[in-house]
Design a protein around this motif. Structure first.
Motif, PDB file in Angstrom:
ATOM      1  N   THR A  18      23.244  76.174 -88.698  1.00 44.62           N
ATOM      2  CA  THR A  18      21.817  76.425 -88.530  1.00 44.62           C
ATOM      3  C   THR A  18      20.967  75.882 -89.671  1.00 44.62           C
ATOM      4  O   THR A  18      19.770  75.712 -89.499  1.00 44.62           O
ATOM      5  CB  THR A  18      21.550  77.931 -88.399  1.00 44.62           C
ATOM      6  N   ALA A  19      21.547  75.637 -90.834  1.00 40.23           N
ATOM      7  CA  ALA A  19      20.773  75.187 -91.993  1.00 40.23           C
ATOM      8  C   ALA A  19      20.538  73.682 -91.926  1.00 40.23           C
ATOM      9  O   ALA A  19      21.433  72.921 -91.591  1.00 40.23           O
ATOM     10  CB  ALA A  19      21.498  75.539 -93.286  1.00 40.23           C
ATOM     11  N   SER A  20      19.318  73.284 -92.261  1.00 37.77           N
ATOM     12  CA  SER A  20      19.013  71.853 -92.316  1.00 37.77           C
ATOM     13  C   SER A  20      19.540  71.271 -93.625  1.00 37.77           C
ATOM     14  O   SER A  20      19.866  71.997 -94.567  1.00 37.77           O
ATOM     15  CB  SER A  20      17.503  71.621 -92.221  1.00 37.77           C
ATOM     16  N   TYR A  21      19.573  69.964 -93.684  1.00 35.38           N
ATOM     17  CA  TYR A  21      20.070  69.270 -94.876  1.00 35.38           C
ATOM     18  C   TYR A  21      19.262  69.663 -96.114  1.00 35.38           C
ATOM     19  O   TYR A  21      19.818  69.865 -97.184  1.00 35.38           O
ATOM     20  CB  TYR A  21      19.999  67.763 -94.637  1.00 35.38           C
ATOM     21  N   GLN A  22      17.942  69.786 -95.980  1.00 36.58           N
ATOM     22  CA  GLN A  22      17.109  70.148 -97.122  1.00 36.58           C
ATOM     23  C   GLN A  22      17.356  71.583 -97.581  1.00 36.58           C
ATOM     24  O   GLN A  22      17.110  71.909 -98.739  1.00 36.58           O
ATOM     25  CB  GLN A  22      15.625  69.975 -96.777  1.00 36.58           C
ATOM     26  N   GLU A  23      17.844  72.442 -96.686  1.00 40.89           N
ATOM     27  CA  GLU A  23      18.044  73.856 -97.026  1.00 40.89           C
ATOM     28  C   GLU A  23      19.369  74.140 -97.727  1.00 40.89           C
ATOM     29  O   GLU A  23      19.517  75.202 -98.320  1.00 40.89           O
ATOM     30  CB  GLU A  23      17.990  74.711 -95.760  1.00 40.89           C
ATOM     31  N   VAL A  24      20.328  73.229 -97.653  1.00 43.15           N
ATOM     32  CA  VAL A  24      21.663  73.553 -98.173  1.00 43.15           C
ATOM     33  C   VAL A  24      21.784  73.364 -99.673  1.00 43.15           C
ATOM     34  O   VAL A  24      22.783  73.779-100.266  1.00 43.15           O
ATOM     35  CB  VAL A  24      22.786  72.770 -97.460  1.00 43.15           C
ATOM     36  N   SER A  25      20.801  72.766-100.316  1.00 47.42           N
ATOM     37  CA  SER A  25      20.865  72.584-101.757  1.00 47.42           C
ATOM     38  C   SER A  25      19.489  72.319-102.323  1.00 47.42           C
ATOM     39  O   SER A  25      18.587  71.882-101.619  1.00 47.42           O
ATOM     40  CB  SER A  25      21.789  71.415-102.113  1.00 47.42           C
ATOM     41  N   SER A  26      19.369  72.578-103.598  1.00 45.04           N
ATOM     42  CA  SER A  26      18.196  72.131-104.343  1.00 45.04           C
ATOM     43  C   SER A  26      18.613  70.812-104.980  1.00 45.04           C
ATOM     44  O   SER A  26      19.173  70.780-106.076  1.00 45.04           O
ATOM     45  CB  SER A  26      17.819  73.161-105.410  1.00 45.04           C
ATOM     46  N   TRP A  27      18.383  69.723-104.253  1.00 47.77           N
ATOM     47  CA  TRP A  27      18.932  68.429-104.661  1.00 47.77           C
ATOM     48  C   TRP A  27      18.426  67.997-106.025  1.00 47.77           C
ATOM     49  O   TRP A  27      19.174  67.443-106.823  1.00 47.77           O
ATOM     50  CB  TRP A  27      18.638  67.389-103.584  1.00 47.77           C
ATOM     51  N   GLY A  28      17.177  68.244-106.334  1.00 46.91           N
ATOM     52  CA  GLY A  28      16.643  67.882-107.649  1.00 46.91           C
ATOM     53  C   GLY A  28      17.328  68.641-108.762  1.00 46.91           C
ATOM     54  O   GLY A  28      17.646  68.083-109.820  1.00 46.91           O
ATOM     55  N   PHE A  29      17.579  69.937-108.535  1.00 47.99           N
ATOM     56  CA  PHE A  29      18.280  70.735-109.542  1.00 47.99           C
ATOM     57  C   PHE A  29      19.700  70.222-109.737  1.00 47.99           C
ATOM     58  O   PHE A  29      20.183  70.096-110.860  1.00 47.99           O
ATOM     59  CB  PHE A  29      18.301  72.210-109.136  1.00 47.99           C
ATOM     60  N   GLY A  30      20.377  69.901-108.638  1.00 50.89           N
ATOM     61  CA  GLY A  30      21.734  69.352-108.739  1.00 50.89           C
ATOM     62  C   GLY A  30      21.751  68.054-109.526  1.00 50.89           C
ATOM     63  O   GLY A  30      22.620  67.833-110.371  1.00 50.89           O
ATOM     64  N   ASP A  31      20.786  67.183-109.262  1.00 49.21           N
ATOM     65  CA  ASP A  31      20.700  65.932-110.018  1.00 49.21           C
ATOM     66  C   ASP A  31      20.529  66.219-111.506  1.00 49.21           C
ATOM     67  O   ASP A  31      21.152  65.570-112.353  1.00 49.21           O
ATOM     68  CB  ASP A  31      19.522  65.084-109.535  1.00 49.21           C
ATOM     69  N   PHE A  32      19.690  67.201-111.840  1.00 51.70           N
ATOM     70  CA  PHE A  32      19.457  67.558-113.237  1.00 51.70           C
ATOM     71  C   PHE A  32      20.741  68.080-113.895  1.00 51.70           C
ATOM     72  O   PHE A  32      21.143  67.615-114.955  1.00 51.70           O
ATOM     73  CB  PHE A  32      18.348  68.605-113.331  1.00 51.70           C
ATOM     74  N   VAL A  33      21.389  69.036-113.253  1.00 51.07           N
ATOM     75  CA  VAL A  33      22.566  69.672-113.846  1.00 51.07           C
ATOM     76  C   VAL A  33      23.731  68.694-113.999  1.00 51.07           C
ATOM     77  O   VAL A  33      24.395  68.664-115.030  1.00 51.07           O
ATOM     78  CB  VAL A  33      23.003  70.900-113.011  1.00 51.07           C
ATOM     79  N   PHE A  34      23.973  67.878-112.969  1.00 53.63           N
ATOM     80  CA  PHE A  34      25.150  67.020-112.993  1.00 53.63           C
ATOM     81  C   PHE A  34      24.907  65.679-113.679  1.00 53.63           C
ATOM     82  O   PHE A  34      25.811  64.860-113.773  1.00 53.63           O
ATOM     83  CB  PHE A  34      25.682  66.819-111.579  1.00 53.63           C
ATOM     84  N   SER A  35      23.700  65.456-114.182  1.00 55.09           N
ATOM     85  CA  SER A  35      23.438  64.196-114.871  1.00 55.09           C
ATOM     86  C   SER A  35      23.486  64.328-116.387  1.00 55.09           C
ATOM     87  O   SER A  35      23.217  63.373-117.097  1.00 55.09           O
ATOM     88  CB  SER A  35      22.072  63.637-114.454  1.00 55.09           C
ATOM     89  N   TRP A  36      23.826  65.519-116.891  1.00 56.69           N
ATOM     90  CA  TRP A  36      23.929  65.686-118.344  1.00 56.69           C
ATOM     91  C   TRP A  36      24.973  64.738-118.894  1.00 56.69           C
ATOM     92  O   TRP A  36      26.028  64.522-118.293  1.00 56.69           O
ATOM     93  CB  TRP A  36      24.336  67.114-118.692  1.00 56.69           C
ATOM     94  N   ASP A  37      24.714  64.203-120.058  1.00 56.92           N
ATOM     95  CA  ASP A  37      25.680  63.306-120.689  1.00 56.92           C
ATOM     96  C   ASP A  37      26.351  63.968-121.898  1.00 56.92           C
ATOM     97  O   ASP A  37      26.790  63.306-122.821  1.00 56.92           O
ATOM     98  CB  ASP A  37      25.015  61.981-121.081  1.00 56.92           C
TER      99      ASP A  37
END
Length: 76
Positions: A18-37
């Motif tokens: 039932t969840a749309s693609y936009q609802e399953v994650s906060s994509w911007g937050f994921g990009d921020f967290v997983f892009s740390w170097d």
């Protein structure tokens, strides 16, 4: 992950999700967290020193979340 929306839509149709693609994650937050170097280490001992003694066991928390997501038809 922007190119994965068609894959998600196919999975949603196949499994009746039932969840749309936009609802399953906060994509911007994921990009921020997983892009740390750099590596991040955290310590909860200060919180315990200030009286926060309760905690949630991690493995149980994830199993409970997955059960809830299945019940709500977010994941198969």
């Amino acid at each position: 992950m922007a190119d994965k929306e068609p894959l998600w839509n196919a999975m949603a149709a196949k499994y009746g999700l039932t969840a749309s693609y936009q609802e399953v994650s906060s994509w911007g937050f994921g990009d921020f967290v997983f892009s740390w170097d750099y590596d991040m280490f955290a310590d909860g001992s200060k919180a315990r020193r200030f009286g926060f003694h309760e905690y949630v066991e991690t493995e149980s928390m994830f199993y409970n979340l997955f059960d809830e997501f299945r019940r709500r038809k977010v994941i198969p």
